[in-house]
Design a protein around this motif. Structure first.
Motif, short mmCIF file in Angstrom:
data_model
loop_
_atom_site.label_atom_id
_atom_site.label_comp_id
_atom_site.label_asym_id
_atom_site.label_seq_id
_atom_site.Cartn_x
_atom_site.Cartn_y
_atom_site.Cartn_z
N ALA A 1 0.82 -1.21 0.00
CA ALA A 1 0.00 0.00 0.00
C ALA A 1 0.86 1.26 0.00
CB ALA A 1 -0.93 0.00 1.22
N PHE A 2 1.97 1.21 0.73
CA PHE A 2 2.88 2.36 0.79
C PHE A 2 3.48 2.63 -0.58
CE2 PHE A 2 7.17 4.05 1.13
CZ PHE A 2 7.02 5.13 1.99
N LEU A 3 3.95 1.58 -1.25
CA LEU A 3 4.59 1.76 -2.56
C LEU A 3 3.58 2.19 -3.62
CD1 LEU A 3 7.01 -1.31 -2.57
CD2 LEU A 3 7.57 1.09 -2.13
N ARG A 4 2.37 1.64 -3.56
CA ARG A 4 1.34 2.04 -4.52
C ARG A 4 0.99 3.51 -4.34
NH1 ARG A 4 -1.78 -1.86 -3.81
NH2 ARG A 4 -3.08 -1.00 -2.15
N ALA A 5 0.82 3.94 -3.08
CA ALA A 5 0.51 5.34 -2.82
C ALA A 5 1.67 6.23 -3.26
CB ALA A 5 0.23 5.54 -1.33
N ARG A 6 2.89 5.76 -3.07
CA ARG A 6 4.07 6.52 -3.48
C ARG A 6 4.10 6.70 -5.00
NH1 ARG A 6 7.98 10.03 -1.59
NH2 ARG A 6 9.89 9.78 -2.79
N SER B 1 1.29 9.09 -6.07
CA SER B 1 1.54 10.49 -5.72
C SER B 1 2.58 11.13 -6.62
CB SER B 1 1.99 10.59 -4.26
OG SER B 1 3.28 10.02 -4.09
N LEU B 2 3.50 10.31 -7.14
CA LEU B 2 4.54 10.81 -8.05
C LEU B 2 4.12 10.71 -9.51
CD1 LEU B 2 7.69 9.22 -6.33
CD2 LEU B 2 6.98 11.62 -6.26
N ALA B 3 2.90 10.17 -9.74
CA ALA B 3 2.37 10.01 -11.10
C ALA B 3 3.33 9.20 -11.98
CB ALA B 3 2.10 11.37 -11.74
N TYR C 1 10.81 4.16 -7.17
CA TYR C 1 9.92 4.78 -6.19
C TYR C 1 10.53 6.03 -5.54
CZ TYR C 1 6.86 0.69 -6.43
OH TYR C 1 6.00 -0.29 -6.85
N GLN C 2 11.79 6.31 -5.89
CA GLN C 2 12.48 7.51 -5.40
C GLN C 2 12.55 7.52 -3.87
OE1 GLN C 2 11.04 11.12 -7.37
NE2 GLN C 2 10.45 9.91 -9.17
#
Length: 289
Positions: free
Chosen positions: A209-214, A217-219, A254-255
Protein backbone atom coordinates in the motif's frame (compact mmCIF):
# COMPACT_ATOMS: atom_id res chain seq x y z
CA UNK A 1 -21.00 -14.90 -2.28
CA UNK A 2 -20.63 -11.45 -0.74
CA UNK A 3 -19.93 -9.86 -4.09
CA UNK A 4 -23.44 -10.82 -5.26
CA UNK A 5 -25.23 -8.72 -2.65
CA UNK A 6 -25.05 -4.95 -2.50
CA UNK A 7 -24.34 -2.78 0.50
CA UNK A 8 -27.81 -1.23 0.15
CA UNK A 9 -29.43 -4.66 0.44
CA UNK A 10 -27.36 -5.44 3.49
CA UNK A 11 -28.29 -2.14 5.09
CA UNK A 12 -32.00 -2.91 4.67
CA UNK A 13 -31.38 -6.28 6.31
CA UNK A 14 -29.45 -4.57 9.13
CA UNK A 15 -32.30 -2.09 9.61
CA UNK A 16 -35.11 -4.64 9.77
CA UNK A 17 -33.11 -6.92 12.08
CA UNK A 18 -32.25 -4.07 14.42
CA UNK A 19 -35.91 -3.03 14.64
CA UNK A 20 -36.84 -6.58 15.65
CA UNK A 21 -34.08 -6.77 18.26
CA UNK A 22 -35.11 -3.48 19.86
CA UNK A 23 -38.73 -4.68 20.00
CA UNK A 24 -37.55 -7.92 21.63
CA UNK A 25 -35.64 -5.96 24.28
CA UNK A 26 -38.79 -3.99 25.07
CA UNK A 27 -40.94 -7.10 25.49
CA UNK A 28 -38.28 -9.06 27.40
CA UNK A 29 -37.72 -6.32 29.97
CA UNK A 30 -41.40 -5.40 30.21
CA UNK A 31 -40.82 -1.84 29.07
CA UNK A 32 -43.70 0.36 27.91
CA UNK A 33 -44.68 -0.35 24.33
CA UNK A 34 -42.18 1.29 21.91
CA UNK A 35 -40.33 2.94 24.81
CA UNK A 36 -36.98 2.42 23.03
CA UNK A 37 -37.99 1.91 19.41
CA UNK A 38 -40.09 5.06 19.51
CA UNK A 39 -37.07 7.11 20.49
CA UNK A 40 -34.81 5.57 17.88
CA UNK A 41 -37.07 4.73 14.96
CA UNK A 42 -40.11 6.95 15.56
CA UNK A 43 -42.60 4.48 14.11
CA UNK A 44 -40.81 1.69 12.18
CA UNK A 45 -44.15 0.24 11.00
CA UNK A 46 -45.15 3.50 9.32
CA UNK A 47 -43.89 3.52 5.72
CA UNK A 48 -43.85 7.30 5.63
CA UNK A 49 -41.49 7.47 8.60
CA UNK A 50 -39.22 4.56 7.69
CA UNK A 51 -36.99 6.72 5.49
CA UNK A 52 -36.29 9.09 8.39
CA UNK A 53 -35.61 6.15 10.69
CA UNK A 54 -33.17 4.67 8.20
CA UNK A 55 -31.35 7.98 7.94
CA UNK A 56 -30.88 7.92 11.71
CA UNK A 57 -29.54 4.38 11.65
CA UNK A 58 -27.21 5.14 8.74
CA UNK A 59 -25.35 7.64 10.94
CA UNK A 60 -24.88 5.13 13.77
CA UNK A 61 -21.44 3.81 14.68
CA UNK A 62 -22.78 0.29 14.26
CA UNK A 63 -23.65 0.79 10.59
CA UNK A 64 -20.45 2.71 9.91
CA UNK A 65 -18.50 -0.28 11.23
CA UNK A 66 -20.46 -2.77 9.11
CA UNK A 67 -20.20 -0.50 6.06
CA UNK A 68 -16.43 -0.21 6.46
CA UNK A 69 -16.21 -3.97 7.00
CA UNK A 70 -17.96 -4.49 3.66
CA UNK A 71 -15.55 -2.05 1.98
CA UNK A 72 -12.56 -3.90 3.43
CA UNK A 73 -13.73 -7.46 2.83
CA UNK A 74 -15.21 -7.04 -0.65
CA UNK A 75 -13.44 -4.03 -2.17
CA UNK A 76 -10.16 -4.07 -0.24
CA UNK A 77 -10.59 -0.49 1.02
CA UNK A 78 -9.55 -0.14 4.66
CA UNK A 79 -10.62 3.10 6.31
CA UNK A 80 -7.98 3.62 8.97
CA UNK A 81 -8.59 7.12 10.26
CA UNK A 82 -6.71 7.43 13.54
CA UNK A 83 -4.65 4.30 12.85
CA UNK A 84 -1.07 4.25 11.64
CA UNK A 85 -0.97 0.61 10.48
CA UNK A 86 -3.20 -1.96 8.81
CA UNK A 87 -3.07 -4.54 11.60
CA UNK A 88 -4.67 -2.37 14.30
CA UNK A 89 -7.27 -0.90 11.94
CA UNK A 90 -8.29 -4.27 10.48
CA UNK A 91 -8.34 -6.02 13.87
CA UNK A 92 -10.81 -3.56 15.37
CA UNK A 93 -12.91 -3.54 12.21
CA UNK A 94 -13.34 -7.32 11.82
CA UNK A 95 -13.88 -7.94 15.54
CA UNK A 96 -16.25 -4.97 15.81
CA UNK A 97 -18.29 -6.13 12.83
CA UNK A 98 -18.62 -9.65 14.23
CA UNK A 99 -19.77 -8.27 17.60
CA UNK A 100 -22.46 -6.11 15.98
CA UNK A 101 -23.83 -9.04 14.00
CA UNK A 102 -23.90 -11.05 17.22
CA UNK A 103 -25.81 -8.29 19.02
CA UNK A 104 -28.61 -8.19 16.44
CA UNK A 105 -28.97 -11.98 16.30
CA UNK A 106 -31.80 -13.55 18.29
CA UNK A 107 -33.50 -16.93 18.44
CA UNK A 108 -36.26 -15.76 16.11
CA UNK A 109 -34.39 -13.25 13.96
CA UNK A 110 -30.91 -13.23 12.48
CA UNK A 111 -29.09 -11.08 9.92
CA UNK A 112 -28.58 -12.24 6.35
CA UNK A 113 -26.15 -15.15 6.02
CA UNK A 114 -24.07 -12.97 3.72
CA UNK A 115 -22.79 -11.13 6.80
CA UNK A 116 -21.05 -14.35 7.92
CA UNK A 117 -19.43 -14.54 4.50
CA UNK A 118 -18.27 -10.94 4.68
CA UNK A 119 -16.81 -11.46 8.16
CA UNK A 120 -14.97 -14.55 6.86
CA UNK A 121 -13.65 -12.55 3.90
CA UNK A 122 -12.53 -9.77 6.23
CA UNK A 123 -10.80 -12.28 8.49
CA UNK A 124 -9.11 -13.91 5.49
CA UNK A 125 -7.93 -10.58 4.12
CA UNK A 126 -6.65 -9.67 7.60
CA UNK A 127 -4.54 -12.86 7.57
CA UNK A 128 -3.05 -11.93 4.21
CA UNK A 129 -2.44 -8.33 5.23
CA UNK A 130 -0.59 -9.30 8.39
CA UNK A 131 1.64 -11.93 6.77
CA UNK A 132 -0.22 -14.99 8.07
CA UNK A 133 -1.36 -18.07 6.19
CA UNK A 134 -5.01 -18.16 5.10
CA UNK A 135 -7.66 -20.87 5.37
CA UNK A 136 -8.50 -22.39 2.00
CA UNK A 137 -12.21 -21.57 2.34
CA UNK A 138 -11.50 -17.89 2.96
CA UNK A 139 -9.09 -17.76 0.04
CA UNK A 140 -11.84 -19.08 -2.23
CA UNK A 141 -14.20 -16.36 -0.95
CA UNK A 142 -11.69 -13.59 -1.64
CA UNK A 143 -11.04 -14.95 -5.12
CA UNK A 144 -14.80 -15.34 -5.71
CA UNK A 145 -14.34 -18.92 -6.92
CA UNK A 146 -15.56 -22.36 -5.90
CA UNK A 147 -13.32 -24.03 -3.34
CA UNK A 148 -12.60 -26.77 -5.89
CA UNK A 149 -10.75 -24.20 -7.99
CA UNK A 150 -8.43 -23.51 -5.06
CA UNK A 151 -7.93 -27.23 -4.40
CA UNK A 152 -7.03 -27.71 -8.06
CA UNK A 153 -4.48 -24.89 -7.77
CA UNK A 154 -2.96 -26.65 -4.76
CA UNK A 155 -2.79 -29.96 -6.67
CA UNK A 156 -1.16 -28.18 -9.62
CA UNK A 157 1.52 -26.69 -7.34
CA UNK A 158 0.31 -23.12 -7.86
CA UNK A 159 -0.42 -22.80 -4.15
CA UNK A 160 1.56 -24.05 -1.15
CA UNK A 161 -0.73 -25.68 1.40
CA UNK A 162 -0.44 -27.17 4.87
CA UNK A 163 -3.05 -28.88 7.02
CA UNK A 164 -3.32 -27.56 10.57
CA UNK A 165 -5.87 -29.19 12.91
CA UNK A 166 -7.60 -30.70 9.86
CA UNK A 167 -7.99 -27.26 8.25
CA UNK A 168 -6.07 -26.54 5.03
CA UNK A 169 -4.06 -23.30 5.15
CA UNK A 170 -2.42 -21.64 2.14
CA UNK A 171 0.95 -19.93 2.63
CA UNK A 172 0.78 -16.15 2.68
CA UNK A 173 3.03 -15.33 -0.26
CA UNK A 174 1.68 -18.02 -2.59
CA UNK A 175 -1.88 -16.91 -1.77
CA UNK A 176 -1.09 -13.26 -2.52
CA UNK A 177 0.69 -14.15 -5.77
CA UNK A 178 -2.18 -16.39 -6.87
CA UNK A 179 -4.80 -13.76 -6.01
CA UNK A 180 -2.85 -11.24 -8.06
CA UNK A 181 -3.95 -13.18 -11.15
CA UNK A 182 -7.64 -13.26 -10.19
CA UNK A 183 -9.80 -10.47 -11.61
CA UNK A 184 -12.24 -10.53 -8.71
CA UNK A 185 -9.59 -9.81 -6.08
CA UNK A 186 -8.65 -6.26 -5.16
CA UNK A 187 -5.47 -5.65 -3.12
CA UNK A 188 -5.93 -3.80 0.14
CA UNK A 189 -5.78 -0.01 -0.02
CA UNK A 190 -5.14 1.55 3.37
CA UNK A 191 -6.72 5.01 3.63
CA UNK A 192 -5.65 6.93 6.69
CA UNK A 193 -4.96 10.49 7.75
CA UNK A 194 -1.85 9.14 9.48
CA UNK A 195 0.77 8.67 6.77
CA UNK A 196 3.13 5.74 7.53
CA UNK A 197 6.89 5.97 7.20
CA UNK A 198 8.84 3.24 5.45
CA UNK A 199 10.68 2.27 8.64
CA UNK A 200 7.39 1.71 10.53
CA UNK A 201 5.95 -0.81 8.05
CA UNK A 202 5.37 -4.25 9.53
CA UNK A 203 3.54 -6.36 6.92
CA UNK A 204 3.55 -7.16 3.18
CA UNK A 205 0.19 -5.41 2.70
CA UNK A 206 1.44 -2.24 4.39
CA UNK A 207 4.53 -2.17 2.17
CA UNK A 208 2.43 -2.76 -0.94
CA UNK A 209 0.00 0.00 0.00
CA UNK A 210 2.88 2.36 0.79
CA UNK A 211 4.59 1.76 -2.56
CA UNK A 212 1.34 2.04 -4.52
CA UNK A 213 0.51 5.34 -2.82
CA UNK A 214 4.07 6.52 -3.48
CA UNK A 215 3.85 5.67 -7.18
CA UNK A 216 0.46 7.33 -7.55
CA UNK A 217 1.54 10.49 -5.72
CA UNK A 218 4.54 10.81 -8.05
CA UNK A 219 2.37 10.01 -11.10
CA UNK A 220 4.73 7.22 -12.16
CA UNK A 221 3.88 4.67 -14.84
CA UNK A 222 3.36 1.12 -13.53
CA UNK A 223 6.71 -0.06 -14.87
CA UNK A 224 10.33 1.02 -15.10
CA UNK A 225 13.27 0.33 -17.37
CA UNK A 226 14.38 -2.58 -15.16
CA UNK A 227 11.13 -3.78 -13.54
CA UNK A 228 8.06 -4.65 -15.60
CA UNK A 229 4.47 -3.80 -14.72
CA UNK A 230 3.60 -7.38 -13.72
CA UNK A 231 6.28 -7.44 -11.00
CA UNK A 232 5.29 -3.96 -9.82
CA UNK A 233 1.67 -5.12 -9.56
CA UNK A 234 2.67 -8.13 -7.45
CA UNK A 235 4.88 -6.06 -5.20
CA UNK A 236 2.12 -3.52 -4.60
CA UNK A 237 -0.23 -6.40 -3.81
CA UNK A 238 2.11 -7.51 -1.04
CA UNK A 239 4.11 -10.23 -2.80
CA UNK A 240 7.86 -10.08 -3.40
CA UNK A 241 9.02 -12.48 -6.13
CA UNK A 242 12.08 -10.58 -7.34
CA UNK A 243 15.76 -11.15 -6.54
CA UNK A 244 17.21 -8.82 -3.93
CA UNK A 245 19.51 -7.43 -6.61
CA UNK A 246 16.51 -5.53 -7.98
CA UNK A 247 16.13 -3.43 -4.82
CA UNK A 248 18.35 -0.68 -6.23
CA UNK A 249 16.16 -0.41 -9.34
CA UNK A 250 13.02 -0.43 -7.18
CA UNK A 251 14.45 2.29 -4.93
CA UNK A 252 15.23 4.42 -7.97
CA UNK A 253 11.76 3.84 -9.39
CA UNK A 254 9.92 4.78 -6.19
CA UNK A 255 12.48 7.51 -5.40
CA UNK A 256 13.23 6.28 -1.87
CA UNK A 257 16.56 5.43 -0.15
CA UNK A 258 17.88 2.03 -1.19
CA UNK A 259 19.05 1.04 2.31
CA UNK A 260 15.63 1.82 3.82
CA UNK A 261 13.79 -0.18 1.16
CA UNK A 262 16.16 -3.15 1.50
CA UNK A 263 15.82 -3.12 5.28
CA UNK A 264 12.02 -3.05 5.04
CA UNK A 265 11.88 -5.83 2.44
CA UNK A 266 14.10 -8.03 4.59
CA UNK A 267 12.01 -7.29 7.71
CA UNK A 268 8.70 -7.96 5.97
CA UNK A 269 9.46 -10.81 3.59
CA UNK A 270 12.58 -12.47 5.01
CA UNK A 271 12.42 -12.07 8.81
CA UNK A 272 14.21 -15.34 9.58
CA UNK A 273 17.10 -14.58 7.21
CA UNK A 274 17.33 -11.07 8.63
CA UNK A 275 17.50 -12.46 12.15
CA UNK A 276 20.34 -14.82 11.16
CA UNK A 277 22.26 -11.95 9.56
CA UNK A 278 21.81 -9.73 12.63
CA UNK A 279 22.82 -12.55 14.98
CA UNK A 280 25.91 -13.29 12.87
CA UNK A 281 26.89 -9.60 12.85
CA UNK A 282 26.43 -9.39 16.61
CA UNK A 283 28.55 -12.50 17.16
CA UNK A 284 31.27 -11.13 14.88
CA UNK A 285 31.22 -7.81 16.70
CA UNK A 286 31.50 -9.50 20.09
CA UNK A 287 34.40 -11.68 18.95
CA UNK A 288 36.30 -8.64 17.65
CA UNK A 289 35.77 -6.60 20.81
Amino acid sequence: MATKISKDELFNDFYSTTVEVVALIESTFGLPDRHISGLIFENPTDDKKQSNAKEVLETSDAWKTLSHLYDYAVDGVLHGNGYSDIEDAATDLVIGGAEIISLITTENMEPDQQWDTIISMGDGRFALDTGSDIEIVKLALLADVDIRTVRNAVSAGELKAEKVNNIVHISNQSAISWLGNRRAFKPTRFISSVKPELKTIKSPAELGAFLRARRESLALAQNSADIDAFDIKHLESGAFKLPLSTVRSLADFYQIPEDELLSTIMKVFFPEQLRLILDANQSLSESNS
